[in-house]
Enzyme design. Structure first.
Site, PDB file in Angstrom:
ATOM      1  N   ASN A  17       1.066  -0.894  -0.410  1.00  0.00           N
ATOM      2  CA  ASN A  17      -0.056  -0.059   0.191  1.00  0.00           C
ATOM      3  C   ASN A  17       0.368   0.999   0.123  1.00  0.00           C
ATOM      4  OD1 ASN A  17      -1.941   2.270   0.966  1.00  0.00           O
ATOM      5  ND2 ASN A  17      -2.922   1.119   1.808  1.00  0.00           N
ATOM      6  N   HIS A  20       0.762   5.642   1.917  1.00  0.00           N
ATOM      7  CA  HIS A  20       1.492   6.946   3.034  1.00  0.00           C
ATOM      8  C   HIS A  20       2.709   7.390   2.430  1.00  0.00           C
ATOM      9  CE1 HIS A  20      -1.193   5.072   6.278  1.00  0.00           C
ATOM     10  NE2 HIS A  20      -0.861   3.491   5.757  1.00  0.00           N
ATOM     11  N   HIS A  53      -5.359   3.799  -1.990  1.00  0.00           N
ATOM     12  CA  HIS A  53      -6.657   4.366  -1.657  1.00  0.00           C
ATOM     13  C   HIS A  53      -6.853   5.572  -2.221  1.00  0.00           C
ATOM     14  CE1 HIS A  53      -9.470   4.681   2.243  1.00  0.00           C
ATOM     15  NE2 HIS A  53      -9.649   4.638   0.691  1.00  0.00           N
ATOM     16  N   ARG A  55      -9.002   8.511  -1.381  1.00  0.00           N
ATOM     17  CA  ARG A  55     -10.185   8.573  -0.493  1.00  0.00           C
ATOM     18  C   ARG A  55     -10.802  10.176  -1.154  1.00  0.00           C
ATOM     19  NH1 ARG A  55      -8.760   6.116   5.153  1.00  0.00           N
ATOM     20  NH2 ARG A  55     -10.825   7.834   5.280  1.00  0.00           N
ATOM     21  N   ARG A  59      -6.650  12.789   0.477  1.00  0.00           N
ATOM     22  CA  ARG A  59      -5.731  13.257   1.877  1.00  0.00           C
ATOM     23  C   ARG A  59      -3.749  12.936   1.216  1.00  0.00           C
ATOM     24  NH1 ARG A  59      -7.135  10.157   6.856  1.00  0.00           N
ATOM     25  NH2 ARG A  59      -9.746  11.185   6.796  1.00  0.00           N
ATOM     26  N   GLU A  80      -8.450   0.974  -3.148  1.00  0.00           N
ATOM     27  CA  GLU A  80      -9.486   0.492  -2.085  1.00  0.00           C
ATOM     28  C   GLU A  80     -10.190   2.179  -2.328  1.00  0.00           C
ATOM     29  OE1 GLU A  80      -7.062   0.542   1.486  1.00  0.00           O
ATOM     30  OE2 GLU A  80      -6.457  -1.083   1.091  1.00  0.00           O
ATOM     31  N   THR A 111      -8.845   3.897   7.420  1.00  0.00           N
ATOM     32  CA  THR A 111     -10.111   3.629   7.329  1.00  0.00           C
ATOM     33  C   THR A 111     -10.223   2.677   9.182  1.00  0.00           C
ATOM     34  OG1 THR A 111      -9.492   2.556   6.019  1.00  0.00           O
ATOM     35  CG2 THR A 111     -11.334   1.427   6.299  1.00  0.00           C
ATOM     36  N   GLU A 161     -10.912  -9.374   1.917  1.00  0.00           N
ATOM     37  CA  GLU A 161      -9.768  -8.601   2.710  1.00  0.00           C
ATOM     38  C   GLU A 161     -10.459  -8.440   4.187  1.00  0.00           C
ATOM     39  OE1 GLU A 161      -7.845  -5.211   1.689  1.00  0.00           O
ATOM     40  OE2 GLU A 161      -7.324  -4.671   3.340  1.00  0.00           O
ATOM     41  N   HIS A 204      -4.827  -4.318   7.214  1.00  0.00           N
ATOM     42  CA  HIS A 204      -4.161  -3.051   8.580  1.00  0.00           C
ATOM     43  C   HIS A 204      -3.897  -3.779   9.597  1.00  0.00           C
ATOM     44  CE1 HIS A 204      -6.215   0.523  10.473  1.00  0.00           C
ATOM     45  NE2 HIS A 204      -6.282   1.006   8.938  1.00  0.00           N
ATOM     46  N   HIS A 227       1.762   1.042   6.131  1.00  0.00           N
ATOM     47  CA  HIS A 227       2.577   1.590   6.880  1.00  0.00           C
ATOM     48  C   HIS A 227       4.001   0.960   7.617  1.00  0.00           C
ATOM     49  CE1 HIS A 227       3.216   3.637  10.865  1.00  0.00           C
ATOM     50  NE2 HIS A 227       2.664   4.881  10.767  1.00  0.00           N
TER      51      HIS A 227
END
Ligand code: PXP
Length: 251
Positions: A17, A20, A53, A55, A59, A80, A111, A161, A204, A227
């Protein structure tokens, strides 16, 4: 009829992912770090996919990131997104390999919690159908709960997921009984999902320590991790950080 997935033959994969890394860029509104370079390094390091993701408040990931990665990434892209009209239109236009539908609240840091597919069935059903008609693999981000898994199947999804946020939080507090409970709930959900022919993924809050018990559970296929990998890359570089995680998942 559903094809039962044989848990003993499933291989494991890592989708990195990149949100970040985009956060780091967006705090200064710079053009670096480049997500396309990052995706290339993930590929060289042995990742199986990249996840973004997009959003509603943009952001971190921007629309342009998705477009650029769609044009350049050698790895399959998982998008996502919330199940809004705007996001569905973007997915249908950019055609990522997979879409993971997630709940989204503006105020949240990240999330929080899985989708309630049972309650949201009528909202999710047309979205799943529209995405599938375009050949997009459709995944729901769900709590490890058998009713939710069965709903994902009846909605026609390809994969689930499992939200590992609660597991990760209890891991940080070393609550061993709670951790065992999470693992058995996750395993029960994976077992049911495999019976129904769903690919079962997890993500996550996963890091280089708490991944080990999960990677040992039979039937989990893909891990979506961001992350911890981006944080570790600050010290060892992205290629090594991704490679180490891929090794842990496959070992
Ligand atoms: N899966 C989903 C659905 C997420 O929303 C996130 C967070 O963006 C992740 C996986 C990755 O979580 P983390 O960044 O904690 O590894």
């Amino acid at each position: 009829m559903a094809v039962i997935l044989d848990k003993s033959t499933l291989s494991r994969s890592l989708s990195v992912n990149l949100d970040h890394m985009a956060t780091l860029r967006q705090v200064r509104r710079t053009s670096y770090p480049s997500l396309t370079t990052a995706a290339g390094i993930c590929e060289v390091a042995g990742a199986d996919g990249v996840t973004l993701h997009l959003r509603e408040d943009r952001r971190h990931i921007q629309d342009r990131d998705l477009e650029l990665l769609r044009e350049t990434s050698l790895l399959p892209i998982t998008l996502e997104m919330g199940s809004t009209d705007e996001m569905v239109d973007i997915a249908l236009m950019t055609l990522p390999h997979a879409v993971t539908l997630v709940p989204e609240r503006r105020q949240e840091l990240t999330t929080e919690g899985g989708l309630d597919a049972v309650r949201l069935e009528s909202q999710l059903s047309p979205v799943v159908q529209r995405l599938k008609e375009k050949g997009i693999v459709v995944c729901l981000f769900l709590e490890p709960d058998v009713d939710q898994i069965e709903k994902a199947h009846s909605l026609g999804c390809d994969s689930v997921e499992l939200h590992t946020g609660a597991y990760s939080l209890d891991w940080e507090e070393s609550r061993s009984q709670a951790i065992e409970k999470h693992l058995s709930r996750i395993q029960a959900s994976v077992d049911r999902g495999c019976e129904l022919g769903l690919q079962m993924n997890a993500g996550h809050g996963l890091h280089y320590q708490n991944i080990r018990p999960l990677a040992a559970l039979p039937g989990l296929t893909e891990f979506s991790i961001g992350h911890s990998i981006i944080c570790r890359s600050l010290f060892v570089g992205l290629e090594k950080a991704v490679g180490e995680m891929a090794d842990l998942i496959r070992s």
